[in-house]
Motif scaffolding. Structure first.
Motif, PDB file in Angstrom:
ATOM      1  N   ARG A   1      51.071  40.418  26.351  1.00 54.88           N
ATOM      2  CA  ARG A   1      51.077  41.874  26.161  1.00 54.88           C
ATOM      3  C   ARG A   1      49.755  42.357  25.557  1.00 54.88           C
ATOM      4  O   ARG A   1      49.221  43.390  25.966  1.00 54.88           O
ATOM      5  N   MET A   2      49.200  41.599  24.595  1.00 52.06           N
ATOM      6  CA  MET A   2      47.934  41.997  23.977  1.00 52.06           C
ATOM      7  C   MET A   2      46.780  41.904  24.975  1.00 52.06           C
ATOM      8  O   MET A   2      45.902  42.770  25.010  1.00 52.06           O
ATOM      9  N   LEU A   3      46.777  40.881  25.806  1.00 47.66           N
ATOM     10  CA  LEU A   3      45.722  40.757  26.819  1.00 47.66           C
ATOM     11  C   LEU A   3      45.818  41.901  27.820  1.00 47.66           C
ATOM     12  O   LEU A   3      44.792  42.468  28.226  1.00 47.66           O
ATOM     13  N   SER A   4      47.034  42.238  28.218  1.00 48.61           N
ATOM     14  CA  SER A   4      47.216  43.355  29.156  1.00 48.61           C
ATOM     15  C   SER A   4      46.785  44.674  28.517  1.00 48.61           C
ATOM     16  O   SER A   4      46.179  45.523  29.177  1.00 48.61           O
ATOM     17  N   ARG A   5      47.087  44.853  27.228  1.00 44.58           N
ATOM     18  CA  ARG A   5      46.683  46.082  26.531  1.00 44.58           C
ATOM     19  C   ARG A   5      45.153  46.197  26.489  1.00 44.58           C
ATOM     20  O   ARG A   5      44.597  47.270  26.747  1.00 44.58           O
TER      21      ARG A   5
ATOM     22  N   LEU B   1      38.458  44.349  28.081  1.00 46.43           N
ATOM     23  CA  LEU B   1      38.208  43.123  28.834  1.00 46.43           C
ATOM     24  C   LEU B   1      38.827  43.275  30.214  1.00 46.43           C
ATOM     25  O   LEU B   1      39.601  44.210  30.473  1.00 46.43           O
ATOM     26  N   LEU B   2      38.474  42.355  31.077  1.00 49.80           N
ATOM     27  CA  LEU B   2      39.036  42.318  32.425  1.00 49.80           C
ATOM     28  C   LEU B   2      39.639  40.948  32.651  1.00 49.80           C
ATOM     29  O   LEU B   2      38.955  39.927  32.495  1.00 49.80           O
ATOM     30  N   LEU B   3      40.919  40.918  32.976  1.00 49.62           N
ATOM     31  CA  LEU B   3      41.570  39.642  33.286  1.00 49.62           C
ATOM     32  C   LEU B   3      41.089  39.154  34.645  1.00 49.62           C
ATOM     33  O   LEU B   3      41.183  39.871  35.640  1.00 49.62           O
TER      34      LEU B   3
END
Length: 246
Positions: A214-218, A225-227
């Motif tokens: 969830r934090m990475l998506s936020r 950042l870009l996943l």
């Protein structure tokens, strides 16, 4: 299956081992390791003591509480350092990257297990042989002390990370720390490789896997950042550094 058991007959069953196809002077991880201070002639002395070990994903270099008979220099790949708690839970203590030395512990037994997250190459040195070499070369001993200080700083950062920081701050700090460690090993880029899974990150940061995702998506939605496949591209370093500062 663990590798560093102290029994030579078991070593061959756990991994491939051979003399280096490349010399220590050609090692891509040398500049990030304690052996960077050695002259070409001294690298030859080091190479004479070493053995190449290659692990596949999921293999264990050594297990928690096994005799610490060897030290290892990580050349390629990433290892997960895991400690099992008495109640069966696990804590991911950290991740070993190229240039890191493992097994340099005062204890006679390994306090953690080292597990390959993908293909890994290491150099193995007998602990007593390596200790004798270090004692004969004061500049190598100084490099070893400097490395110990660096790893102590990482441990202190980890203690702070597990303290009062929010989940978002923990993830930001972890990504920046990983980026700095890759840069130290000569891999400087705005794209940070994440060889570990979300569960590994969660067990390292004291979070749940769902919270890490969830934090990475936020951060992705906020254009911080870009996943990307296999990692993240850091788009807004100033915001990440502000988050990491807590």
């Amino acid at each position: 299956m663990p590798v560093d058991t102290g029994a030579g007959e078991r070593l061959a069953h756990a991994c491939h081992h051979k003399r280096q196809a490349e010399s220590c002077g050609e090692c891509g991880a040398r500049l990030a390791g304690i052996c960077s201070v050695l002259t070409p002639a001294e690298l030859g002395d080091l190479e004479a003591l070493s053995q190449h070990l290659t692990l596949d994903k999921g293999q264990t270099l050594f297990g928690q509480d096994e005799p610490a008979c060897s030290v290892f220099n990580v050349i390629e790949g990433t290892l997960r350092l895991v400690r099992l708690l008495p109640d069966g839970r696990r804590q991911v203590m950290g991740f070993a990257l190229p240039g890191d030395f493992l097994g340099l512990v005062p204890q006679v037994r390994h306090p953690v297990s080292a597990e390959a997250l993908g293909p890994v190459r290491t150099c193995r040195f007998g602990r007593q042989d390596f200790a004798a070499l270090v004692e004969s070369k004061p500049h190598l001993l100084r490099s070893l002390y400097e490395r110990a200080g660096y790893e102590l700083a990482l441990a202190q950062d980890q203690m702070l990370l597990l303290g009062r920081r929010t989940a978002e701050e923990k993830v930001a700090a972890f990504l920046l720390s990983l980026r700095a460690r890759f840069a130290r090993a000569g891999h400087s880029s705005v794209t940070v490789e994440l060889p570990m899974g979300r569960q590994d990150m969660a067990d390292h940061l004291g979070l749940t896997m769902e919270t890490v995702s969830r934090m990475l998506s936020r951060l992705d939605r906020a254009d911080t950042l870009l996943l990307v496949p296999g990692g993240v591209r850091l788009l807004d370093l100033d915001r990440l550094e502000a988050l990491a500062a807590g």
